[in-house]
Design a protein around this motif. Structure first.
Motif, PDB file in Angstrom:
ATOM      1  N   VAL A  56       0.870  -1.178   0.000  1.00  0.00           N
ATOM      2  CA  VAL A  56       0.000   0.000   0.000  1.00  0.00           C
ATOM      3  C   VAL A  56       0.904   1.224   0.000  1.00  0.00           C
ATOM      4  O   VAL A  56       1.798   1.347   0.839  1.00  0.00           O
ATOM      5  CB  VAL A  56      -0.922   0.012   1.238  1.00  0.00           C
ATOM      6  N   PHE A  57       0.660   2.130  -0.955  1.00  0.00           N
ATOM      7  CA  PHE A  57       1.475   3.340  -1.102  1.00  0.00           C
ATOM      8  C   PHE A  57       0.515   4.535  -1.122  1.00  0.00           C
ATOM      9  O   PHE A  57      -0.241   4.704  -2.060  1.00  0.00           O
ATOM     10  CB  PHE A  57       2.261   3.270  -2.415  1.00  0.00           C
ATOM     11  N   GLY A  58       0.575   5.342  -0.078  1.00  0.00           N
ATOM     12  CA  GLY A  58      -0.326   6.484   0.020  1.00  0.00           C
ATOM     13  C   GLY A  58       0.428   7.775   0.266  1.00  0.00           C
ATOM     14  O   GLY A  58       1.566   7.762   0.731  1.00  0.00           O
ATOM     15  N   THR A  59      -0.220   8.877  -0.069  1.00  0.00           N
ATOM     16  CA  THR A  59       0.343  10.208   0.160  1.00  0.00           C
ATOM     17  C   THR A  59      -0.773  11.141   0.601  1.00  0.00           C
ATOM     18  O   THR A  59      -1.951  10.828   0.432  1.00  0.00           O
ATOM     19  CB  THR A  59       0.994  10.800  -1.109  1.00  0.00           C
ATOM     20  N   ASN A  60      -0.372  12.298   1.113  1.00  0.00           N
ATOM     21  CA  ASN A  60      -1.375  13.308   1.433  1.00  0.00           C
ATOM     22  C   ASN A  60      -1.738  14.134   0.197  1.00  0.00           C
ATOM     23  O   ASN A  60      -2.425  15.136   0.313  1.00  0.00           O
ATOM     24  CB  ASN A  60      -0.917  14.201   2.588  1.00  0.00           C
ATOM     25  N   MET A  61      -1.312  13.679  -0.979  1.00  0.00           N
ATOM     26  CA  MET A  61      -1.648  14.351  -2.239  1.00  0.00           C
ATOM     27  C   MET A  61      -2.690  13.560  -3.028  1.00  0.00           C
ATOM     28  O   MET A  61      -3.074  13.964  -4.112  1.00  0.00           O
ATOM     29  CB  MET A  61      -0.387  14.516  -3.095  1.00  0.00           C
TER      30      MET A  61
ATOM     31  N   ASP B 257      -2.439   3.813  -3.527  1.00  0.00           N
ATOM     32  CA  ASP B 257      -2.254   2.771  -4.537  1.00  0.00           C
ATOM     33  C   ASP B 257      -2.089   1.455  -3.787  1.00  0.00           C
ATOM     34  O   ASP B 257      -1.327   1.382  -2.816  1.00  0.00           O
ATOM     35  CB  ASP B 257      -1.004   3.043  -5.378  1.00  0.00           C
ATOM     36  N   VAL B 258      -2.780   0.424  -4.237  1.00  0.00           N
ATOM     37  CA  VAL B 258      -2.723  -0.875  -3.579  1.00  0.00           C
ATOM     38  C   VAL B 258      -2.240  -1.905  -4.588  1.00  0.00           C
ATOM     39  O   VAL B 258      -2.835  -2.073  -5.654  1.00  0.00           O
ATOM     40  CB  VAL B 258      -4.090  -1.288  -3.003  1.00  0.00           C
ATOM     41  N   GLY B 259      -1.145  -2.550  -4.265  1.00  0.00           N
ATOM     42  CA  GLY B 259      -0.575  -3.570  -5.123  1.00  0.00           C
ATOM     43  C   GLY B 259       0.556  -3.029  -5.975  1.00  0.00           C
ATOM     44  O   GLY B 259       0.585  -1.850  -6.337  1.00  0.00           O
ATOM     45  N   ARG B 260       1.483  -3.903  -6.254  1.00  0.00           N
ATOM     46  CA  ARG B 260       2.684  -3.531  -7.009  1.00  0.00           C
ATOM     47  C   ARG B 260       2.344  -2.933  -8.372  1.00  0.00           C
ATOM     48  O   ARG B 260       2.959  -1.964  -8.799  1.00  0.00           O
ATOM     49  CB  ARG B 260       3.562  -4.772  -7.161  1.00  0.00           C
TER      50      ARG B 260
ATOM     51  N   ALA C  10      -0.375  -1.284  -9.350  1.00  0.00           N
ATOM     52  CA  ALA C  10      -0.916   0.073  -9.204  1.00  0.00           C
ATOM     53  C   ALA C  10       0.180   1.062  -8.826  1.00  0.00           C
ATOM     54  O   ALA C  10       0.192   2.198  -9.306  1.00  0.00           O
ATOM     55  CB  ALA C  10      -2.027   0.081  -8.160  1.00  0.00           C
ATOM     56  N   ILE C  11       1.110   0.630  -7.994  1.00  0.00           N
ATOM     57  CA  ILE C  11       2.225   1.499  -7.602  1.00  0.00           C
ATOM     58  C   ILE C  11       3.081   1.813  -8.819  1.00  0.00           C
ATOM     59  O   ILE C  11       3.476   2.964  -9.041  1.00  0.00           O
ATOM     60  CB  ILE C  11       3.039   0.838  -6.469  1.00  0.00           C
ATOM     61  N   LEU C  12       3.362   0.812  -9.640  1.00  0.00           N
ATOM     62  CA  LEU C  12       4.156   1.016 -10.848  1.00  0.00           C
ATOM     63  C   LEU C  12       3.438   1.954 -11.820  1.00  0.00           C
ATOM     64  O   LEU C  12       4.070   2.853 -12.394  1.00  0.00           O
ATOM     65  CB  LEU C  12       4.465  -0.321 -11.522  1.00  0.00           C
ATOM     66  N   GLU C  13       2.149   1.779 -11.989  1.00  0.00           N
ATOM     67  CA  GLU C  13       1.387   2.648 -12.897  1.00  0.00           C
ATOM     68  C   GLU C  13       1.447   4.105 -12.429  1.00  0.00           C
ATOM     69  O   GLU C  13       1.671   5.016 -13.226  1.00  0.00           O
ATOM     70  CB  GLU C  13      -0.066   2.179 -12.962  1.00  0.00           C
ATOM     71  N   SER C  14       1.275   4.325 -11.148  1.00  0.00           N
ATOM     72  CA  SER C  14       1.342   5.681 -10.600  1.00  0.00           C
ATOM     73  C   SER C  14       2.737   6.271 -10.765  1.00  0.00           C
ATOM     74  O   SER C  14       2.901   7.437 -11.146  1.00  0.00           O
ATOM     75  CB  SER C  14       0.948   5.647  -9.121  1.00  0.00           C
ATOM     76  N   LEU C  15       3.756   5.463 -10.492  1.00  0.00           N
ATOM     77  CA  LEU C  15       5.140   5.914 -10.657  1.00  0.00           C
ATOM     78  C   LEU C  15       5.408   6.312 -12.104  1.00  0.00           C
ATOM     79  O   LEU C  15       5.989   7.369 -12.367  1.00  0.00           O
ATOM     80  CB  LEU C  15       6.114   4.817 -10.235  1.00  0.00           C
ATOM     81  N   ASN C  16       4.991   5.483 -13.041  1.00  0.00           N
ATOM     82  CA  ASN C  16       5.243   5.790 -14.451  1.00  0.00           C
ATOM     83  C   ASN C  16       4.592   7.110 -14.863  1.00  0.00           C
ATOM     84  O   ASN C  16       5.173   7.875 -15.641  1.00  0.00           O
ATOM     85  CB  ASN C  16       4.770   4.645 -15.347  1.00  0.00           C
ATOM     86  N   GLY C  17       3.415   7.397 -14.320  1.00  0.00           N
ATOM     87  CA  GLY C  17       2.776   8.676 -14.605  1.00  0.00           C
ATOM     88  C   GLY C  17       3.603   9.846 -14.073  1.00  0.00           C
ATOM     89  O   GLY C  17       3.774  10.861 -14.759  1.00  0.00           O
ATOM     90  N   GLY C  18       4.130   9.701 -12.868  1.00  0.00           N
ATOM     91  CA  GLY C  18       4.963  10.754 -12.297  1.00  0.00           C
ATOM     92  C   GLY C  18       6.257  10.945 -13.062  1.00  0.00           C
ATOM     93  O   GLY C  18       6.694  12.078 -13.309  1.00  0.00           O
TER      94      GLY C  18
END
Length: 154
Positions: free
Chosen positions: A52-57, A62-65, A67-75
């Motif tokens: 689980v990877f969360g932020t105050n933004m 993001d839950v699961g590897r 979803a975390i990768l998808e969010s990272l790639n967007g950033g």
């Protein structure tokens, strides 16, 4: 894992060996995103499958590897879409608390910096970070990460 608990002054420190392992883990993890030879997939594999990877933004973590990768790639697309840039991370003030189950709770500060080619360093953000690390197959993995960007509600 709570995100607001502070380390009690009387809590025991971890061994120097364990502290060095945690420092090495973070150095290796973040080097996968820094410089010109980034490897987002390898970085995502430093998280458990159900992390689980969360932020105050963001409203929901993001839950699961995947979803975390998808969010990272967007950033990363946003950061590198602004032209050639040297992107770096710096972690400091790392505090490590060993838990009864063998997991670790860490608390640290992180700077994210970008320097455009021929330009000046820009600090993209400063965060208070809290992780839960678990040992799997002899290596540390992040099972929970929460980032609090300065200047925003926690």
């Amino acid at each position: 894992m709570t995100t607001t608990a502070a380390r009690p002054a009387e809590a025991p420190y971890v061994s120097a060996e364990l502290y060095a392992e945690v420092q090495a883990f973070y150095a290796r993890q973040m080097s996968l995103l820094d410089g010109s030879d980034i490897d987002p997939v390898a970085w995502s594999q430093t998280f458990t499958e159900d992390a689980v990877f969360g932020t105050n933004m963001q409203e929901e973590p993001d839950v699961g590897r995947a979803a975390i990768l998808e969010s990272l790639n967007g950033g990363l697309k946003h950061i590198h879409g602004q032209g050639p840039v040297d992107f770096r991370h710096w972690f400091g003030m790392v505090d490590v608390q060993e838990q009864p189950d063998g997991s670790l709770h860490t608390r640290y500060y992180a700077l994210a910096m970008a320097t455009p080619q021929g330009g000046s360093l820009k600090i993209r953000g400063h965060m208070l970070c809290r992780d839960e690390l678990v040992r799997r197959d002899g290596r540390w993995l992040v099972s929970r990460r929460h980032l609090e960007a300065d200047g925003l509600p926690a």
